[in-house]
Scaffold this motif. Structure first.
Motif, PDB file in Angstrom:
ATOM      1  N   ASN A  60       0.725  -1.410  -0.012  1.00  0.00           N
ATOM      2  CA  ASN A  60       0.001   0.085  -0.019  1.00  0.00           C
ATOM      3  C   ASN A  60       0.932   1.345  -0.053  1.00  0.00           C
ATOM      4  O   ASN A  60       0.250   2.268   0.121  1.00  0.00           O
ATOM      5  CB  ASN A  60      -0.929   0.027   1.195  1.00  0.00           C
ATOM      6  CG  ASN A  60      -2.235  -0.758   1.173  1.00  0.00           C
ATOM      7  OD1 ASN A  60      -2.678  -0.979  -0.124  1.00  0.00           O
ATOM      8  ND2 ASN A  60      -2.695  -1.621   2.117  1.00  0.00           N
ATOM      9  N   TYR A  61       2.015   1.080  -0.044  1.00  0.00           N
ATOM     10  CA  TYR A  61       3.133   2.208  -0.074  1.00  0.00           C
ATOM     11  C   TYR A  61       2.692   3.283  -1.100  1.00  0.00           C
ATOM     12  O   TYR A  61       2.661   4.358  -0.811  1.00  0.00           O
ATOM     13  CB  TYR A  61       4.473   1.941  -0.079  1.00  0.00           C
ATOM     14  CG  TYR A  61       5.159   1.588   1.199  1.00  0.00           C
ATOM     15  CD1 TYR A  61       4.409   1.013   2.260  1.00  0.00           C
ATOM     16  CD2 TYR A  61       6.421   1.398   1.222  1.00  0.00           C
ATOM     17  CE1 TYR A  61       4.951   0.617   3.355  1.00  0.00           C
ATOM     18  CE2 TYR A  61       7.064   1.118   2.392  1.00  0.00           C
ATOM     19  CZ  TYR A  61       6.600   0.968   3.521  1.00  0.00           C
ATOM     20  OH  TYR A  61       6.905   0.434   4.629  1.00  0.00           O
ATOM     21  N   SER A  62       2.471   2.706  -2.460  1.00  0.00           N
ATOM     22  CA  SER A  62       2.403   3.719  -3.522  1.00  0.00           C
ATOM     23  C   SER A  62       1.130   4.103  -3.365  1.00  0.00           C
ATOM     24  O   SER A  62       0.470   5.124  -4.466  1.00  0.00           O
ATOM     25  CB  SER A  62       2.554   2.799  -4.872  1.00  0.00           C
ATOM     26  OG  SER A  62       1.663   1.923  -5.237  1.00  0.00           O
ATOM     27  N   LYS A  63       0.039   3.542  -2.548  1.00  0.00           N
ATOM     28  CA  LYS A  63      -1.405   3.931  -2.726  1.00  0.00           C
ATOM     29  C   LYS A  63      -1.820   4.990  -1.727  1.00  0.00           C
ATOM     30  O   LYS A  63      -2.909   5.435  -1.509  1.00  0.00           O
ATOM     31  CB  LYS A  63      -2.362   2.827  -2.623  1.00  0.00           C
ATOM     32  CG  LYS A  63      -2.014   1.399  -3.834  1.00  0.00           C
ATOM     33  CD  LYS A  63      -2.730   0.347  -3.242  1.00  0.00           C
ATOM     34  CE  LYS A  63      -2.384  -0.763  -4.101  1.00  0.00           C
ATOM     35  NZ  LYS A  63      -3.221  -2.014  -3.997  1.00  0.00           N
ATOM     36  N   GLN A  64      -0.744   5.188  -0.849  1.00  0.00           N
ATOM     37  CA  GLN A  64      -0.855   5.973   0.492  1.00  0.00           C
ATOM     38  C   GLN A  64      -2.261   5.781   1.437  1.00  0.00           C
ATOM     39  O   GLN A  64      -3.183   6.376   1.712  1.00  0.00           O
ATOM     40  CB  GLN A  64      -1.257   7.489  -0.122  1.00  0.00           C
ATOM     41  CG  GLN A  64       0.010   8.303  -0.670  1.00  0.00           C
ATOM     42  CD  GLN A  64       0.381   7.940  -1.860  1.00  0.00           C
ATOM     43  OE1 GLN A  64      -0.565   7.996  -2.865  1.00  0.00           O
ATOM     44  NE2 GLN A  64       1.628   7.672  -2.246  1.00  0.00           N
ATOM     45  N   ILE A  65      -2.407   4.240   1.449  1.00  0.00           N
ATOM     46  CA  ILE A  65      -3.093   3.807   2.259  1.00  0.00           C
ATOM     47  C   ILE A  65      -2.431   3.316   3.540  1.00  0.00           C
ATOM     48  O   ILE A  65      -1.635   2.588   3.601  1.00  0.00           O
ATOM     49  CB  ILE A  65      -3.926   2.572   1.452  1.00  0.00           C
ATOM     50  CG1 ILE A  65      -4.851   3.050   0.627  1.00  0.00           C
ATOM     51  CG2 ILE A  65      -4.942   1.653   2.634  1.00  0.00           C
ATOM     52  CD1 ILE A  65      -5.679   2.064  -0.430  1.00  0.00           C
ATOM     53  N   ILE A  66      -2.975   3.412   4.777  1.00  0.00           N
ATOM     54  CA  ILE A  66      -2.317   3.186   6.131  1.00  0.00           C
ATOM     55  C   ILE A  66      -3.342   2.160   6.690  1.00  0.00           C
ATOM     56  O   ILE A  66      -4.355   1.957   6.178  1.00  0.00           O
ATOM     57  CB  ILE A  66      -2.043   4.187   6.898  1.00  0.00           C
ATOM     58  CG1 ILE A  66      -3.301   4.867   7.536  1.00  0.00           C
ATOM     59  CG2 ILE A  66      -1.072   5.296   6.145  1.00  0.00           C
ATOM     60  CD1 ILE A  66      -3.016   6.067   8.567  1.00  0.00           C
ATOM     61  N   GLU A  67      -2.736   1.626   7.836  1.00  0.00           N
ATOM     62  CA  GLU A  67      -3.771   0.578   8.425  1.00  0.00           C
ATOM     63  C   GLU A  67      -3.918   1.380  10.090  1.00  0.00           C
ATOM     64  O   GLU A  67      -2.998   1.529  10.723  1.00  0.00           O
ATOM     65  CB  GLU A  67      -3.224  -0.784   8.727  1.00  0.00           C
ATOM     66  CG  GLU A  67      -2.641  -1.395   7.318  1.00  0.00           C
ATOM     67  CD  GLU A  67      -3.949  -1.735   6.647  1.00  0.00           C
ATOM     68  OE1 GLU A  67      -4.933  -2.156   7.008  1.00  0.00           O
ATOM     69  OE2 GLU A  67      -3.853  -1.596   5.316  1.00  0.00           O
ATOM     70  N   ILE A  68      -5.260   1.387  10.357  1.00  0.00           N
ATOM     71  CA  ILE A  68      -5.440   1.729  11.502  1.00  0.00           C
ATOM     72  C   ILE A  68      -5.868   0.302  12.633  1.00  0.00           C
ATOM     73  O   ILE A  68      -6.595  -0.411  12.073  1.00  0.00           O
ATOM     74  CB  ILE A  68      -6.612   2.607  11.740  1.00  0.00           C
ATOM     75  CG1 ILE A  68      -6.664   3.913  11.080  1.00  0.00           C
ATOM     76  CG2 ILE A  68      -7.039   2.853  13.155  1.00  0.00           C
ATOM     77  CD1 ILE A  68      -7.746   4.793  10.955  1.00  0.00           C
TER      78      ILE A  68
END
Length: 326
Positions: A60-68
């Motif tokens: 997800n690095y290139s998608k700018q998605i993080i995990e809460i």
């Protein structure tokens, strides 16, 4: 009095947990929304029902998605309806929403809730040399380089009514928010100078052991003059990836200056496989994201230039073939 119904017993348990949390909750621990986050080392007997942390999966690095990441520290399942992470590093809240029925967290378990990052807050952030961490690099445990994030979680109440929102500081042990802020701010500043992309065509050398990817640099060429600081981009160096390394016979450029009013430019980058183990391609997550270490608008950062679908497929074929020739 007669015995309480299961619904009333569950509601009473939730209220007791939230009441206890207001006295004992700490960083990363969900506490009632009326109170401010305080400090504790982690889940202990009598602590609040949830502990919050921030992470990011490599794909997800290139998608700018993080995990809460939320951990249920109680002996009973809880249902999460929504979560919002707030940080001064981002212009808006980082929001995760559950399906209508909510997402259940079983006792003692952690679930990762994916959330898309909004635009980064860059204007008020003072640029720092080396602010961006490289892929895979983590912050030292217990150290916080930027303001902490606060999370608000909405839980479902046992009787089917919406529970009161609860808040806490969210732990960010790997500096996920700071890294993404630095990368997004660097990308925003760089985009004002030039567009950088990888050509979809891969040139494989005779013999098949090396190849060439082309980095196309298209300056913005504004109609009027440009500010000196905002109109120049320096590519300090180009890094390898988990899949690709520099062809030593054709060294990659360093200290390359790009001006917003300059000419179109194309960099030919010789590559070779960085690894040839059986899982190199099969397990790849970030091997086709080319990292550029840049200085722009007084800020040092890292730009990850992704290969499109065509180039990514060609790179996988090249690495597989080249490794088979060794």
């Amino acid at each position: 009095m007669g015995s309480l119904s299961p619904t009333l017993r569950w509601s009473a348990m939730i209220l007791a947990l939230l009441a206890a949390a207001s006295c004992r909750a700490g960083p990363g621990t969900i506490a009632p929304g009326s109170g401010s986050p305080t400090a504790t080392a982690g889940p202990t007997a009598g602590s609040a029902p949830l502990i919050a942390a921030i992470s990011q999966f490599r794909d997800n690095y290139s998608k700018q998605i993080i995990e809460i990441q939320l951990t249920n520290t109680t002996d009973n399942a809880v249902t999460v309806l929504a979560a919002e992470l707030k940080s001064p590093l981002f212009a808006a809240g980082i929001i995760w929403r559950s399906p209508a029925a909510g997402t259940e967290l079983p006792p003692g378990q952690t679930k990762s809730l994916p959330a898309q990052l909004p635009a980064a807050s860059c204007a008020d952030q003072e640029p720092q040399s080396g602010q961006t961490a490289q892929s895979g690099q983590t912050a030292q445990s217990g150290q916080t380089a930027h303001p902490s994030a606060v999370i608000e979680v909405r839980l479902a109440a046992a009787a089917g009514t919406t529970g009161n929102p609860v808040t806490a500081a969210a732990a960010d042990p790997f500096g996920v928010l700071a890294r993404n802020n630095a990368e997004l701010c660097a990308a925003q500043a760089a985009a004002a100078v030039a567009d950088l992309r990888l050509s979809p065509d891969l040139e494989v050398a005779p013999g098949g052991k090396t190849a060439v990817v082309r980095l196309v640099i298209t300056p913005r060429n504004p109609a009027g003059g440009v500010d000196a600081a905002g109109g120049t981009l320096i590519i300090n160096s180009i890094g390898g990836t988990t899949l690709l390394a520099e062809d030593p016979t054709v060294p990659w450029p360093t200290g390359l200056r790009v001006d917003a009013a300059g000419p179109l430019r194309e960099l030919r980058l010789g590559i070779r496989p960085a690894r040839c183990d059986p899982h190199a391609v099969a397990d790849d997550k970030v091997g086709t994201l080319l990292p550029l270490h840049v200085t722009v608008a007084g800020r040092e950062g890292e730009l990850k230039i992704g290969a499109g679908a065509q180039l990514r497929g060609s790179i996988y074929e090249f690495v597989t073939s080249a490794c088979g020739r060794q």
